[in-house]
Design an enzyme around this catalytic site. Structure first.
Site, PDB file in Angstrom:
ATOM      1  N   HIS A  95      42.992  34.216  43.559  1.00  0.00           N
ATOM      2  CA  HIS A  95      41.582  34.101  44.022  1.00  0.00           C
ATOM      3  C   HIS A  95      40.859  34.899  42.686  1.00  0.00           C
ATOM      4  O   HIS A  95      41.397  36.203  42.485  1.00  0.00           O
ATOM      5  CB  HIS A  95      41.025  34.751  45.218  1.00  0.00           C
ATOM      6  N   ASP A 108      42.802  28.574  51.566  1.00  0.00           N
ATOM      7  CA  ASP A 108      43.413  27.398  51.779  1.00  0.00           C
ATOM      8  C   ASP A 108      44.935  27.138  52.110  1.00  0.00           C
ATOM      9  O   ASP A 108      45.484  26.205  52.040  1.00  0.00           O
ATOM     10  CB  ASP A 108      43.405  26.569  50.206  1.00  0.00           C
TER      11      ASP A 108
HETATM   12  N1  CMC Z   1      50.221  30.264  40.870  1.00  0.00           N
HETATM   13  C1  CMC Z   1      51.028  31.202  39.682  1.00  0.00           C
HETATM   14  N2  CMC Z   1      50.289  31.690  38.807  1.00  0.00           N
HETATM   15  C2  CMC Z   1      48.976  32.121  39.168  1.00  0.00           C
HETATM   16  C3  CMC Z   1      48.410  31.345  40.103  1.00  0.00           C
HETATM   17  C4  CMC Z   1      48.868  30.608  41.071  1.00  0.00           C
HETATM   18  N3  CMC Z   1      48.359  30.088  42.255  1.00  0.00           N
HETATM   19  N4  CMC Z   1      47.120  31.582  40.071  1.00  0.00           N
HETATM   20  C5  CMC Z   1      46.904  32.529  39.219  1.00  0.00           C
HETATM   21  N5  CMC Z   1      47.999  32.560  38.223  1.00  0.00           N
HETATM   22  C6  CMC Z   1      48.517  33.587  37.056  1.00  0.00           C
HETATM   23  C7  CMC Z   1      47.806  32.960  35.848  1.00  0.00           C
HETATM   24  O1  CMC Z   1      48.941  32.029  35.464  1.00  0.00           O
HETATM   25  C8  CMC Z   1      47.488  33.964  34.971  1.00  0.00           C
HETATM   26  O2  CMC Z   1      48.725  34.588  34.491  1.00  0.00           O
HETATM   27  P1  CMC Z   1      48.747  35.226  33.079  1.00  0.00           P
HETATM   28  O3  CMC Z   1      47.871  36.252  33.227  1.00  0.00           O
HETATM   29  O4  CMC Z   1      49.975  35.660  32.866  1.00  0.00           O
HETATM   30  O5  CMC Z   1      48.305  34.140  31.862  1.00  0.00           O
HETATM   31  C9  CMC Z   1      46.879  34.817  36.033  1.00  0.00           C
HETATM   32  O6  CMC Z   1      47.635  34.563  37.199  1.00  0.00           O
HETATM   33  C10 CMC Z   1      45.516  35.077  36.194  1.00  0.00           C
HETATM   34  O7  CMC Z   1      45.135  33.884  36.667  1.00  0.00           O
HETATM   35  P2  CMC Z   1      43.554  32.975  36.250  1.00  0.00           P
HETATM   36  O8  CMC Z   1      43.689  31.561  36.132  1.00  0.00           O
HETATM   37  O9  CMC Z   1      43.132  33.621  34.887  1.00  0.00           O
HETATM   38  O10 CMC Z   1      42.808  33.459  37.514  1.00  0.00           O
HETATM   39  P3  CMC Z   1      41.328  32.981  38.026  1.00  0.00           P
HETATM   40  O11 CMC Z   1      40.482  33.840  38.567  1.00  0.00           O
HETATM   41  O12 CMC Z   1      40.658  32.185  36.487  1.00  0.00           O
HETATM   42  O13 CMC Z   1      41.591  31.840  38.940  1.00  0.00           O
HETATM   43  C11 CMC Z   1      42.232  30.716  40.674  1.00  0.00           C
HETATM   44  C12 CMC Z   1      41.555  32.018  40.239  1.00  0.00           C
HETATM   45  C13 CMC Z   1      42.198  30.407  42.214  1.00  0.00           C
HETATM   46  C14 CMC Z   1      41.513  29.116  40.198  1.00  0.00           C
HETATM   47  C15 CMC Z   1      43.820  30.454  40.433  1.00  0.00           C
HETATM   48  O14 CMC Z   1      44.291  31.663  41.274  1.00  0.00           O
HETATM   49  C16 CMC Z   1      44.439  29.208  40.994  1.00  0.00           C
HETATM   50  O15 CMC Z   1      44.687  28.267  40.327  1.00  0.00           O
HETATM   51  N6  CMC Z   1      45.281  29.306  42.159  1.00  0.00           N
HETATM   52  C17 CMC Z   1      45.640  28.173  42.869  1.00  0.00           C
HETATM   53  C18 CMC Z   1      44.533  27.143  43.164  1.00  0.00           C
HETATM   54  C19 CMC Z   1      44.048  27.769  44.630  1.00  0.00           C
HETATM   55  O16 CMC Z   1      44.563  27.984  45.612  1.00  0.00           O
HETATM   56  N7  CMC Z   1      42.589  27.533  44.671  1.00  0.00           N
HETATM   57  C20 CMC Z   1      41.885  27.912  45.739  1.00  0.00           C
HETATM   58  C21 CMC Z   1      40.922  29.063  45.628  1.00  0.00           C
HETATM   59  S1  CMC Z   1      40.368  29.757  47.369  1.00  0.00           S
HETATM   60  C22 CMC Z   1      39.327  28.645  47.748  1.00  0.00           C
HETATM   61  C23 CMC Z   1      38.420  28.142  46.748  1.00  0.00           C
HETATM   62  O17 CMC Z   1      37.659  28.868  46.312  1.00  0.00           O
HETATM   63  O18 CMC Z   1      38.068  26.893  47.167  1.00  0.00           O
END
Ligand code: CMC
Length: 419
Positions: A297, A354
């Site tokens: 998140h 989720d």
């Molecule tokens: N599985 C594996 N690695 C992950 C995940 C994951 N679910 N989420 C983040 N990472 C890693 C990402 O690869 C990155 O690694 P590195 O620093 O080595 O490149 C690091 O963690 C930071 O990730 P980010 O993409 O920069 O983080 P963000 O704040 O931009 O994205 C997020 C947040 C929720 C989009 C992301 O964690 C994600 O894609 N999660 C899976 C989808 C999900 O469950 N979404 C629902 C969110 S909660 C409800 C809502 O908001 O609707």
């Protein structure tokens, strides 16, 4: 008032510091470009406050979520979704008279214009219910073309009918009309699950679970879809078109669409013999393109309080319904392994809202492609309250700037001379 100093090209500038009621600190750079000629660059808006808001407070490090000051845990335990909707939109918990009136308004406005049925009939039965819902919410502006306060109640009241019709269309069953003698959530369940072939008794456990899920999703301050709502609304398009834009934004798999993706991921793991460790490893592999859906998140870096409530609820709901779902076991194992793994610990990746919601929806008999629609129904009062706050506060049109990194000026090349 404290200030923040910026030194740019050896020149010093001072900017006011704004402190929120929970002590959050922001540097007000509204005059930055005027006085320095520079702008800020914050891709993905991780450090940008886009508005001042009195609706929802989140402290991601401490796992705190409050609507209008009320902790999510208390609202989840004591309130109904309809009360929470009122609280978010009008800023106070309704008293008994206000609540009775609010319920009545929602019930009496739940019918959609009969002509809208033609739109549903024209849709393909394989259309994703999110595509149908967003289109139908836009189409409400055809039936209610004027900007008037009643549109708030119309939208909240009619959205469950639109959502249920989109479901009935996808499964080829006859539409079930709303009933004013039922509560908001009972009415929705009735429109989803009842059939003309016989009576349908709404199970109490389903009604309670639905209330809980909707309350937990009701607002989450400036996330992707809510920022979309504020952005689109700032152009003064109708409430219906604004919320339809929010619904589309929510659909993405990184946002609300993740609840559908979680179940599809768990099903994939189950089909693959339940080897969840393989998928944890795959998620860690750079370049695999695979993420553990329902993990991570932008704001929560300790735990998501909504996920905590839902994990407990999943056990309770499944037990009450007598459902044994092998996916729940896989989900728990996945969570355990991921939480002990250095990769997830370092990046502070915890289960989000989720992760467990889909397991509950499944147990309730709601099909996977309806999960994000359920999220949208829950988020509706949040979007409306954020839109209203921006409108009432006279927000300017949202118009960010950019740092241009393209070609500098060059002469037009005639077709014959192009490579
Ligand atoms: N599985 C594996 N690695 C992950 C995940 C994951 N679910 N989420 C983040 N990472 C890693 C990402 O690869 C990155 O690694 P590195 O620093 O080595 O490149 C690091 O963690 C930071 O990730 P980010 O993409 O920069 O983080 P963000 O704040 O931009 O994205 C997020 C947040 C929720 C989009 C992301 O964690 C994600 O894609 N999660 C899976 C989808 C999900 O469950 N979404 C629902 C969110 S909660 C409800 C809502 O908001 O609707």
């Amino acid at each position: 008032m404290s200030t923040a100093k910026l030194i740019l090209d050896g020149k010093e500038y001072e900017f006011p510091v704004v402190v929120g009621s929970e002590g959050e600190v922001g540097i007000d750079i509204a005059k930055l470009r005027d006085v320095t000629g520079a702008i800020t660059l914050d891709e993905g808006y991780g450090n940008t406050g886009s508005c001042r808001s009195a609706i929802t407070f989140i402290d991601g490090d401490r796992g705190i979520l409050r609507y209008r000051g009320y902790p999510i845990e208390e609202l989840a335990r004591h309130a109904t979704f309809v009360e929470v909707a009122y609280l978010l939109i009008y800023g106070k918990l309704p008293n008994a008279t206000e609540l009775a009136r609010w319920r009545e308004q929602l019930a009496t406005n739940s019918l959609i214009h009969e002509s809208m049925k033609h739109f549903f009939e024209g849709c393909s039965h394989v259309a994703h219910p999110m595509a149908v819902l967003s289109s139908m919410v836009t189409m409400l502006s055809a039936c209610h073309p004027h900007e008037e306060p009643e549109n708030i109640v119309r939208l909240l009241a009619k959205a469950p009918t639109l959502a249920a019709f989109s479901y009935k269309k996808s499964v080829g069953q006859p539409f079930v009309y709303p009933r004013t003698d039922l509560s908001y959530t009972e009415n929705f369940l009735n429109m989803l699950f009842s059939l003309p072939t016989g009576p349908y008794e709404i199970p109490k456990v389903l009604d309670q679970a639905l209330n809980l899920l909707l309350i937990l999703h009701a607002d989450h301050e400036q996330n992707c879809s809510t920022s979309t709502v504020r952005m689109v609304g700032s152009g003064h398009v109708s409430l219906f078109a604004t919320i339809a834009a929010g619904i589309c934004a929510l659909w993405g798999p990184r946002h609300g669409g993740a609840n559908q993706e979680v179940i599809e991921m768990l099903e994939l793991i189950a089909r693959d013999g339940g080897n969840y460790r393989k998928y944890v490893d795959l998620a860690k592999e750079k370049g695999s393109g695979f993420r553990l859906m329902g993990f991570g998140h932008r704001v929560y870096k300790n735990f998501d309080p909504r996920a905590k409530i839902l994990k407990k609820a999943a056990d309770a709901v499944l037990e009450k319904l007598g459902v044994e779902d092998p996916l729940l076991e896989i989900a728990k194992n996945l969570e355990k392994v991921a939480l002990e793994d250095e990769f997830f610990i370092e990046r502070k990746l915890y289960p989000n809202v989720d992760f467990y919601s889909g397991i509950i929806y499944r147990a309730m008999g709601i099909p996977t492609n309806m999960f994000t629609v359920m999220f949208a129904l829950g988020r509706l009062p949040g979007w409306i309250s954020q839109w209203k706050e921006a409108r009432d506060g006279g927000a300017r049109i949202s118009r960010p700037r950019q740092i241009y990194i393209g070609e500098t000026q060059r002469p037009y090349v005639p077709l014959a001379e192009r490579a």
